[in-house]
Design an enzyme around this catalytic site. Structure first.
Site, short mmCIF file in Angstrom:
data_model
loop_
_atom_site.label_atom_id
_atom_site.label_comp_id
_atom_site.label_asym_id
_atom_site.label_seq_id
_atom_site.Cartn_x
_atom_site.Cartn_y
_atom_site.Cartn_z
N CYS A 1 -34.94 -35.18 55.18
CA CYS A 1 -34.72 -34.08 56.42
C CYS A 1 -34.14 -32.85 56.68
O CYS A 1 -32.60 -33.02 55.87
CB CYS A 1 -35.01 -35.27 57.58
SG CYS A 1 -35.97 -36.16 57.50
N HIS B 1 -35.42 -33.06 62.75
CA HIS B 1 -35.08 -34.05 64.06
C HIS B 1 -33.34 -34.29 64.47
O HIS B 1 -32.90 -33.11 63.85
CB HIS B 1 -34.99 -35.96 63.67
CG HIS B 1 -34.62 -35.37 62.20
ND1 HIS B 1 -32.86 -36.18 62.80
CD2 HIS B 1 -34.51 -35.60 61.27
CE1 HIS B 1 -33.17 -36.58 61.23
NE2 HIS B 1 -33.45 -36.13 60.23
#
Length: 183
Positions: free
Chosen positions: A159, A143
């Site tokens: 992440c 992301h």
């Protein structure tokens, strides 16, 4: 002015990286990580390109993308998880793409910090930035981030983060079904 050997190598590697991926500037903070600027070969990680493949190198703090056409290659500096316990390695794939994602802290994040909000809508305060590639592993994403200080260093709870302008470009390239390997 004196120049160190390391400074010379970093400057040279940054120049080579600019040639390898001319569409993307390499910010100064990321130039310190020379290994992130080296292109790797997708064949070392996958048997076929399919619709495309991504290798997220957590040691080099870099995301490599190869398109299914065999011609498209992109290299992006990234953030990585803050600890080995939060780092999941192995094979997964893109199962969903979201522009303007909402962020929901994981149960373990809320356990560590009960003051976290239950949900953060899309916008400047959202830790997922402007775009997110959802992986088949629960809670794992590639992301964007609005906090550009995070790129090039360990800063996430699992992440892989990219500059918003980079995730926007990767978002347009990567299809659902793109195979992903975190190394």
């Amino acid at each position: 002015m004196t120049r160190s050997r390391r400074g010379f190598l970093v400057a040279g590697a940054a120049g080579l990286a600019t040639l390898a991926a001319p569409a993307f500037a390499v910010p100064g903070a990321v130039q310190r990580n020379v290994s992130a600027l080296q292109k790797i070969d997708w064949r070392d990680h996958f048997d076929a390109l399919g619709v495309g493949v991504i290798v997220a190198d957590t040691k080099a703090r870099a995301v490599h993308y190869w398109g299914g056409d065999g011609e498209t290659y992109r290299l992006y500096p990234s953030s990585v998880p803050v600890s080995p316990e939060l780092t999941k390695l192995g094979y997964t794939e893109v199962v969903r793409k979201v522009e303007g994602p909402t962020w929901t802290p994981t149960p373990s994040m809320r356990e560590r910090d009960p003051s976290l909000p239950k949900v953060v809508p899309a916008g400047p305060g959202n830790p997922l930035g402007t775009h997110a590639l959802y992986l088949s592993w629960q809670y794992y994403r590639i992301h964007g981030t609005h906090d550009t200080r995070k790129i090039g260093r360990p800063s996430s709870d699992g992440c892989i983060g990219l500059y918003n302008e980079h995730i926007a470009k990767l978002y347009t390239l990567a299809e659902v079904g793109t195979k992903v390997r975190l190394i």
